[in-house]
Every structure is written in C-alpha cells, then in structure tokens.
Design an enzyme around this catalytic site. Sequence first.
Site, PDB file in Angstrom:
ATOM      1  N   LYS A 182       0.859  -1.187   0.000  1.00  0.00           N
ATOM      2  CA  LYS A 182       0.000   0.000   0.000  1.00  0.00           C
ATOM      3  C   LYS A 182       0.896   1.239   0.000  1.00  0.00           C
ATOM      4  CE  LYS A 182      -1.674   2.678   2.970  1.00  0.00           C
ATOM      5  NZ  LYS A 182      -1.422   3.898   2.180  1.00  0.00           N
ATOM      6  N   GLU A 256       9.945   0.728  10.359  1.00  0.00           N
ATOM      7  CA  GLU A 256      11.034   1.640   9.963  1.00  0.00           C
ATOM      8  C   GLU A 256      10.498   3.053  10.126  1.00  0.00           C
ATOM      9  OE1 GLU A 256      13.980   0.653   9.367  1.00  0.00           O
ATOM     10  OE2 GLU A 256      13.750  -1.473   8.897  1.00  0.00           O
ATOM     11  N   CYS A 291      14.371   9.940   6.663  1.00  0.00           N
ATOM     12  CA  CYS A 291      14.332   9.533   8.075  1.00  0.00           C
ATOM     13  C   CYS A 291      15.671   9.615   8.784  1.00  0.00           C
ATOM     14  CB  CYS A 291      13.804   8.115   8.148  1.00  0.00           C
ATOM     15  SG  CYS A 291      14.689   6.989   7.049  1.00  0.00           S
ATOM     16  N   GLU A 391      11.127  15.116  15.408  1.00  0.00           N
ATOM     17  CA  GLU A 391      11.456  15.145  13.978  1.00  0.00           C
ATOM     18  C   GLU A 391      10.642  16.243  13.284  1.00  0.00           C
ATOM     19  OE1 GLU A 391       9.879  11.814  11.700  1.00  0.00           O
ATOM     20  OE2 GLU A 391      11.818  11.577  10.731  1.00  0.00           O
TER      21      GLU A 391
END
Length: 488
Positions: A182, A256, A291, A391
Amino acid sequence: MTTTTDFVLPPVTLRIGGEARTTGAGVHTHINPATGKAGAPVPLAGVSDVDDAVNAAHQVFAVWRATPAGARSKALLKLAQLVEEHTEDFVELAIADNGIARSNAYPTVTAATDWIRYYAGWADKLPLGRITSVVGAGGSFGHTLRQPYGVIGAIITWNAPLMSLAMKVPAALAAGNTVVVKPSELTPFSAMLFADLVTEAGIPDGVFNVIPGGPEAGAALVEHKLVKKVTFTGGPDTARKISAACAKTFKPVVLELGGKSANLVFADADLEAAAMHSTFMAFGIMSGQACALPTRLLVQDSIYDAFVATIGQIAASFPVGDPQDIGTVCGPVINEAAIERIHSMVGRAQEEGARLVTGGQRLAGDLADGFFYPPTVLADVAPSSELAQKEVFGPVLAITRFSDEAEAIALANGTDYGLSGYIWTGDARRAIRVTEALETGEVTVNGAMNAVAERPFGGIGHSGTGNEGGLEGLEEFFWTKSVAYGNG
Ligand code: NAD
C-alpha cells in the site's frame, strides 16, 4: 512557476492479481508539490479491494514458494535490469510523485537497482537452516527450516516510494513470500511502473500487488487474517496503531520509523568537509524529508561560533526551486500541511530561545504556489526543546553546543529516537569510543555513506524495530521451524 516535461504520467490503478482496476472506494486528487496544482485522480483501495489483493497474493503463494530458487533469482535480476533501463522514467515519476529534485532522483534509482540486484543474488543462496544433532555425537538428527511467511503486507510512505519498494519487496520475494503493497495516496506513480516491470520480469500475477490508498486501506491490510507479517515505513503515530493491531493476533511487524539523528562535530575534525557534508545531508537530500538525516548538529564549544556561521552561509547558498531543473538541490516539501508544520516548529523553536541563522520563511515570488521552504538553520537550540526532541521532516537544522565527549554522547542519546548517528573527528580512538556509545541503529564516521543494500538499516527506540538491507533484512521474511527425527 511551471514545472513540466513531455513525460506522460501513467494512469493510477489498483494492481490486483495482474488486473488493473480504475476504481476503488474513493478518489484522491494528486497535487503537484512544485506548483500546488491539482493533477491526476488516484483511486483509493477500499476494504474489499484489500481483501481481493490479499487473496490474490495468498492463492499464488504456493506457486511462488515452489518456484526454483534459480528462477526466482533470475526474475529478480531481470527486474533490476528493467528498473535500470527505465531510470529516466523513474526520475520523472519521482519528480511527479513528491517534487524531489532531479539531481536527487537519479541516485535514488541507482540505489533501488542495487537493492533489487542484491536480493536477487540471495534468492538462490538462501540460508535455509542448519543441521543439528541432539545430545551431542550419536544423538538424534535434527535441523532447522527457514520458511517464507506467505503474504507480506507492506505499507510505505511518500518520501521515497521507489526506494521503499526496493528495500522491502525484493527481499520478501527472494525468500519466497508474496506481497501486497500500500503506497501512500500522495505518491502513487512510481509503484505503477514498478508493477509493470515486475510483470515484464516474468514474476507471476498476484505475487506482487499494489493498492494505493489511505489509512483505511492500510488498517485493513494490517488486520487481514491472511497477511502473515507486516513491514511498515512511516511515522511513530501510525506505527503505534499498526503495532496495536498486530498485537491482537501476535502478528510480527517490522517498523522503519523516523529519527532526530545527531551529528557530532569535534574540534579535531576536518571542519571544511564536516560543514559541507552536514549542510548537504540536512537540506540537499529530499529537502530534509528523509528519516536518517543528521538534523541535530552538535558542535564542540571551541569551534562553535565559526562553524555555525559557515553552516549558515552554505545553507543560504543552496539552490532551491524547480525540481525539474538539474541545478536545483532543494525542491518543495510534500504539501501545504508540511509547510504549516515546519513553519510552526521553527516559530516555537525561537520562542524556546533558539536563534534563527538563516531561512525561516516560506518562499514567495515564482515559488509562492508550490510548497517551498528554504534551508533553515537554528542555533543555540536547547536540548530539551521541541526542535531538539521531535522530527521536523523538512529542511530545518537544529544546532547545539557541547563541551566534551561525554556531554556530546549524552546529548546525542538524549531523545526517544535511535536511528542514525554521525561523527566527525580526526581521532580514530574517539571515533570507536563514540560509535560504541551511540544508541542508534547505524553510525557513520567522517562522511561515510551507509544506506547500502549489503548492510542492515533500522532503528531502535521510537525509530522502530527490525531491519532492511543485508542478510538481516532477508531474515525478516523467514520464520524458523525446528525439526527432529527419531528412530521409530
Ligand atoms: P505516516 O505514518 O503518516 O504514513 C505512512 C503510511 O501509513 C502511509 O501509506 C499511510 O497511508 C499509512 N497509514 C496511515 N494510517 C494508517 C493506519 N492506521 N494503518 C495502516 N496504515 C496507515 O507517515 P508519514 O508521516 O507520511 O511519513 C513520514 C515518516 O516516515 C517520518 O517519520 C519518517 O521519518 C518516516 N520514514 C522512515 C523511513 C525508514 O526507513 N526508517 C523511511 C522514510 C520515512
């Protein structure tokens, strides 16, 4: 600003068991991040589409796992070759997907090809288990079997769709699983060509299925009974929901997630190289939307002021603009919501005492309609402040000073994340000490590149669990059966 080429985007469809479906349970309209203009309709998979895709993958699983390893390897090698041959197409699709700068898109396709080829190489050299004998010599014979799970549910985000496909799908297929992916509804294009090439490579229909969709489709995929393992790339909030859903049936999951990776610059480092690398890594890769980037720069006291000034100058000189232009280093960020999130975090950082060195305002003029935010540097960022702890996922670098090695390590380890660590020093013994002390899934020293197919990549803490890459990434797609033989 106009950002166009003659390239014609493929229609977005659901790819289920080799069939292309033009409708799902809803439609998302793709927005070009560089122009803010609405473009292609993206059909969104609904729960019944997810069910169909998982069933298609389940039905062909027995065929795929029984396919001779050499044939699986050959098909994946062919896929790598086809992806490489379609480099220019994937670059155009990547720019259309999320506005990545052309100069960034080329290395991404090269890396994706490397990852596919790497796992094609494993397909016929699988570590299939080991022979044991119980109670020492003369005892009963036994062995372990490494078995594919069946259908893998893969959920990926929008920042690097081709790369995410390459990091998950070839390893899963090499191990004999089938896959339903997806992609994010925001970036559906790269997966369309990837699916075409999977078919062209001779991989049977249903082994690889694509269902563009939103959270509803993702949740249905995770919860589907025939999905035996989930591999997810995205943010911690979604990861929490996926983990909770998997916990209901003890379904294994690879996560992840994000990071707030520290980049430690000691006074004894090659400061010129450190400044160039630190700046490029913060802003010059996907406009800060990746990331593992070093988004927290920790600089030793004695060089702090001069180093911050240099970083500010380099950041201010970065070419920001049309992603089609090969000279552009920073393209747009993904959407309006990202601009708002980034800008509000920059504002709050200043309220918490950080000093704005450069950037900090959405770009106007020719770039006003797109989602452009300039490389933004904030110095004197308090270690406990939001900017040091959370983040941003945009072109924002937070700089904090440290006095000695112990303080640098404490600051580096002082967030909930644990994805990457970066060290700059001229002292090899210090490099080894600090490498060992960092609580992260990876460490790079003096500008080394680490996101390569042959080494594992993955985080600890809020950066996730499990690996992609290397033998570790392959082993995520096996479960182990222990077998013993008696004399009866
Ligand atoms: P996100 O978590 O919002 O979305 C990721 C995917 O999850 C999308 O496909 C989305 O549709 C789907 N999703 C949303 N809700 C779901 C649900 N309830 N169940 C199942 N699926 C659902 O991620 P994002 O914020 O768009 O992506 C950015 C994040 O991804 C950042 O934190 C970034 O660091 C991380 N990321 C990590 C890596 C890595 O390899 N560690 C790589 C790229 C990005």
